[in-house]
Structures are given as C-alpha cells and as structure tokens.
Motif scaffolding. Structure first.
Motif, PDB file in Angstrom:
ATOM      1  N   LEU A 129       0.811  -1.221   0.000  1.00  0.00           N
ATOM      2  CA  LEU A 129       0.000   0.000   0.000  1.00  0.00           C
ATOM      3  C   LEU A 129       0.846   1.272   0.000  1.00  0.00           C
ATOM      4  O   LEU A 129       0.315   2.373   0.132  1.00  0.00           O
ATOM      5  CB  LEU A 129      -0.943  -0.012   1.206  1.00  0.00           C
ATOM      6  CG  LEU A 129      -2.108  -1.008   1.097  1.00  0.00           C
ATOM      7  CD1 LEU A 129      -2.807  -1.178   2.444  1.00  0.00           C
ATOM      8  CD2 LEU A 129      -3.107  -0.565   0.041  1.00  0.00           C
ATOM      9  N   ASP A 130       2.165   1.100  -0.121  1.00  0.00           N
ATOM     10  CA  ASP A 130       3.075   2.247  -0.243  1.00  0.00           C
ATOM     11  C   ASP A 130       2.918   3.222   0.934  1.00  0.00           C
ATOM     12  O   ASP A 130       2.673   4.413   0.751  1.00  0.00           O
ATOM     13  CB  ASP A 130       2.817   2.974  -1.569  1.00  0.00           C
ATOM     14  CG  ASP A 130       3.960   3.893  -1.962  1.00  0.00           C
ATOM     15  OD1 ASP A 130       5.067   3.719  -1.429  1.00  0.00           O
ATOM     16  OD2 ASP A 130       3.728   4.804  -2.788  1.00  0.00           O
ATOM     17  N   LEU A 131       3.101   2.700   2.151  1.00  0.00           N
ATOM     18  CA  LEU A 131       2.912   3.503   3.365  1.00  0.00           C
ATOM     19  C   LEU A 131       4.200   4.092   3.931  1.00  0.00           C
ATOM     20  O   LEU A 131       4.141   4.961   4.811  1.00  0.00           O
ATOM     21  CB  LEU A 131       2.281   2.629   4.468  1.00  0.00           C
ATOM     22  CG  LEU A 131       0.977   1.903   4.178  1.00  0.00           C
ATOM     23  CD1 LEU A 131       0.608   1.030   5.372  1.00  0.00           C
ATOM     24  CD2 LEU A 131      -0.138   2.886   3.883  1.00  0.00           C
ATOM     25  N   ALA A 132       5.355   3.633   3.465  1.00  0.00           N
ATOM     26  CA  ALA A 132       6.626   3.928   4.124  1.00  0.00           C
ATOM     27  C   ALA A 132       6.868   5.419   4.356  1.00  0.00           C
ATOM     28  O   ALA A 132       7.373   5.815   5.417  1.00  0.00           O
ATOM     29  CB  ALA A 132       7.775   3.327   3.322  1.00  0.00           C
ATOM     30  N   ASP A 133       6.494   6.256   3.408  1.00  0.00           N
ATOM     31  CA  ASP A 133       6.823   7.679   3.497  1.00  0.00           C
ATOM     32  C   ASP A 133       6.016   8.436   4.544  1.00  0.00           C
ATOM     33  O   ASP A 133       6.373   9.565   4.905  1.00  0.00           O
ATOM     34  CB  ASP A 133       6.612   8.361   2.137  1.00  0.00           C
ATOM     35  CG  ASP A 133       7.658   7.937   1.120  1.00  0.00           C
ATOM     36  OD1 ASP A 133       8.704   7.395   1.542  1.00  0.00           O
ATOM     37  OD2 ASP A 133       7.431   8.127  -0.086  1.00  0.00           O
ATOM     38  N   PHE A 134       4.923   7.857   5.060  1.00  0.00           N
ATOM     39  CA  PHE A 134       4.125   8.618   6.024  1.00  0.00           C
ATOM     40  C   PHE A 134       3.762   7.811   7.284  1.00  0.00           C
ATOM     41  O   PHE A 134       2.827   8.152   7.987  1.00  0.00           O
ATOM     42  CB  PHE A 134       2.858   9.185   5.360  1.00  0.00           C
ATOM     43  CG  PHE A 134       2.038   8.202   4.581  1.00  0.00           C
ATOM     44  CD1 PHE A 134       1.031   7.462   5.182  1.00  0.00           C
ATOM     45  CD2 PHE A 134       2.265   8.028   3.216  1.00  0.00           C
ATOM     46  CE1 PHE A 134       0.268   6.569   4.459  1.00  0.00           C
ATOM     47  CE2 PHE A 134       1.496   7.125   2.480  1.00  0.00           C
ATOM     48  CZ  PHE A 134       0.493   6.400   3.103  1.00  0.00           C
ATOM     49  N   LEU A 135       4.517   6.766   7.585  1.00  0.00           N
ATOM     50  CA  LEU A 135       4.281   6.014   8.821  1.00  0.00           C
ATOM     51  C   LEU A 135       4.500   6.864  10.066  1.00  0.00           C
ATOM     52  O   LEU A 135       3.869   6.643  11.105  1.00  0.00           O
ATOM     53  CB  LEU A 135       5.184   4.778   8.875  1.00  0.00           C
ATOM     54  CG  LEU A 135       4.770   3.575   8.026  1.00  0.00           C
ATOM     55  CD1 LEU A 135       5.852   2.500   8.073  1.00  0.00           C
ATOM     56  CD2 LEU A 135       3.441   3.011   8.508  1.00  0.00           C
ATOM     57  N   ALA A 136       5.390   7.866   9.966  1.00  0.00           N
ATOM     58  CA  ALA A 136       5.689   8.721  11.116  1.00  0.00           C
ATOM     59  C   ALA A 136       4.806   9.970  11.165  1.00  0.00           C
ATOM     60  O   ALA A 136       4.941  10.799  12.065  1.00  0.00           O
ATOM     61  CB  ALA A 136       7.160   9.133  11.092  1.00  0.00           C
ATOM     62  N   THR A 137       3.893  10.102  10.216  1.00  0.00           N
ATOM     63  CA  THR A 137       3.038  11.285  10.129  1.00  0.00           C
ATOM     64  C   THR A 137       1.781  11.117  10.986  1.00  0.00           C
ATOM     65  O   THR A 137       1.133  10.070  10.935  1.00  0.00           O
ATOM     66  CB  THR A 137       2.609  11.520   8.666  1.00  0.00           C
ATOM     67  OG1 THR A 137       3.779  11.641   7.848  1.00  0.00           O
ATOM     68  CG2 THR A 137       1.765  12.783   8.537  1.00  0.00           C
ATOM     69  N   PRO A 138       1.413  12.141  11.796  1.00  0.00           N
ATOM     70  CA  PRO A 138       0.150  12.067  12.541  1.00  0.00           C
ATOM     71  C   PRO A 138      -1.024  11.882  11.587  1.00  0.00           C
ATOM     72  O   PRO A 138      -1.045  12.456  10.495  1.00  0.00           O
ATOM     73  CB  PRO A 138       0.081  13.425  13.245  1.00  0.00           C
ATOM     74  CG  PRO A 138       1.500  13.863  13.371  1.00  0.00           C
ATOM     75  CD  PRO A 138       2.178  13.358  12.120  1.00  0.00           C
ATOM     76  N   VAL A 139      -1.981  11.094  11.999  1.00  0.00           N
ATOM     77  CA  VAL A 139      -3.120  10.770  11.140  1.00  0.00           C
ATOM     78  C   VAL A 139      -3.827  12.029  10.651  1.00  0.00           C
ATOM     79  O   VAL A 139      -4.266  12.105   9.502  1.00  0.00           O
ATOM     80  CB  VAL A 139      -4.095   9.844  11.895  1.00  0.00           C
ATOM     81  CG1 VAL A 139      -5.392   9.644  11.113  1.00  0.00           C
ATOM     82  CG2 VAL A 139      -3.438   8.493  12.169  1.00  0.00           C
TER      83      VAL A 139
END
Length: 258
Positions: A129-139
C-alpha cells in the motif's frame, strides 16, 4: 462465510402518540461463500448500512438468523472481531493525533496480534500500500488517500478471513482509487479473503466484483453476476443506467450515506 436467513431489523421512531415502526431490513436472506468478492448496492436508506451493522455485530437483528464465520455477531462480537476487518470510508479507526505507526501498534494490542506476525504483516502491507513515506506522520496530517490506506492496513493487521468495506474509495482521486482497487483485487485473488463491498461508485463494482446484490426498501431486489444484471436492460445501457432503472429516482451520482 456470511449467512442471513430471514433477517429483519425494525426501529421505533417518534414520540408517544406519533410513534411508528420502521422496517429498515425485511426478511433478508443471502449467503456469501469463502473467497467471494461481492458488491452490495442500493439507494440511500435502502438498508445497506443496517445490514453491515448487523453483520459486524453493532446491531442485533429483530428477526431471523445471522452467522458470520460461523459465529453469531451479536453474541460473539469479541470473537468475531478477530475474524473480520471493517473499513468505513467516512469514519476512521485510527487515532487522530498519533503517528500512523503508533496507531498500528495500538491495533496490534487490541487484537492481541503476536509481535512477530505483526511485524511481518505490517511490512507486507507497507510495501503493498506504499505507506513507508508517512508512517511517522500524525493521522490528522494525512491526505484522504493516505488515511484510507492506513484504515485498510489497520483492518488487515490481524489477517481477517472476512473484510467488510463501506465506501472505501469515497472522495479518492483517480490515482488513489486505482491503487486501492488493485490492492483489493490482489488481496481477494492471492489470499482468498472474502470481501463484502458497499459503494455508490459503480466503477468499483465493475472492476472488483463478480457478484452483485441490490437491496431496496430493506429487501433483496437482485442477486447475480454483472452479466446477469446487464441482461435486464437494453444492450446499449451502461451499468449505471441499469442500476438507476431498478431504483426509481436514484442516481449513482448521489452522495454516499451519512
């Protein structure tokens, strides 16, 4: 995987002298077999959301028999939660102020997922799902497309046998919608996950579902393949035309249920 036999759900509305009974779902019967990808359609107020809430154990039927993964959703709601995943397109299950990764960690604890299985599953879903770039971003800082991918990941971290989707592509741009559809298609084909999809986007239905059920006024109006559905109207009609004909006054362009 999903069995409804004569299921009904009624509500009493109004006050004292003006009280009346509303039959949101009436004598509804259908079966969804393991590995099926089924579209569940209907106009606003037809009973789709009530059906979903009964399937997931949020509402109890007032009549009939209902089983999901062999369990009574109302009486075995906790056990059922470990067998199903649910995504509501207009509501998030993620923690608004936490980074996405921390939301997933909380989901792990809620479902009591083994740490090793969790890491393996999250790694797989992060890639798909190509999540790597925003795993650390608040929802709260995520775009709608990113949040929907996060919600879908949260629903799949415990590897459910059944996935219930309520408007999962609502509001998504063309690219995000295509990516979501591709993932769901692969999930069903490669893992055999049973999927029940409610949507007003008939593009989702055409690209994902082999079987379609249409509900109107709480009762099942159609259950068959897309080809069967098209056969109910002139050859030149689009799938939107066919469905619109079945529901007087309903246009597929209407907004989703609130």
């Amino acid at each position: 995987m999903i069995e409804l036999d004569g299921v009904g759900r009624s509500f009493t509305v109004g006050r004292r002298r003006t009280r009346k009974t509303v039959h949101a779902v009436q004598d509804l019967s259908f079966t969804v077999r393991a590995g099926e990808f089924v579209g569940y359609l209907g106009p606003n107020g037809a009973g789709k959301s009530t059906t979903i809430k009964m399937i997931t154990g949020i509402l109890a039927p007032t009549s009939g028999r209902l089983r999901v993964a062999g369990l009574d959703p109302t009486r075995r709601r906790t056990s059922l939660a470990r067998r199903i995943g649910v995504v509501f397109g207009q509501r998030t299950t993620l923690w608004w102020d936490l980074p996405l990764r921390d939301s997933f960690e909380l989901v792990r604890h809620l479902y009591k997922v083994d740490q090793i299985d969790f890491r393996r599953r999250l790694s797989e879903l992060t890639e798909l799902l190509d999540l790597a770039d925003f795993l650390a971003t608040p929802v709260r800082q995520l775009s709608l497309g990113q949040r929907m991918r996060g919600d879908l990941t949260a629903a799949l971290l415990h590897d459910p046998a059944v996935l219930v989707l309520d408007e999962p592509t609502i509001g998504l741009d063309v690219v995000s919608k295509a990516a979501m559809r591709d993932f769901l298609r692969r999930l069903n084909a490669e893992r055999g996950t049973t999927v029940l999809l409610t949507t007003h986007d008939l593009g989702d239905i055409e690209k994902l579902c082999r079987r379609v059920m249409l509900i109107d006024h709480g009762s099942l109006a159609f259950d068959g393949t897309l080809d069967d559905l098209r056969a109910t109207a002139p050859e030149e009609d689009s799938i939107e035309d066919v469905v619109a004909r079945l529901y007087t006054g309903w246009s597929p362009a209407l907004p989703a249920e609130g």
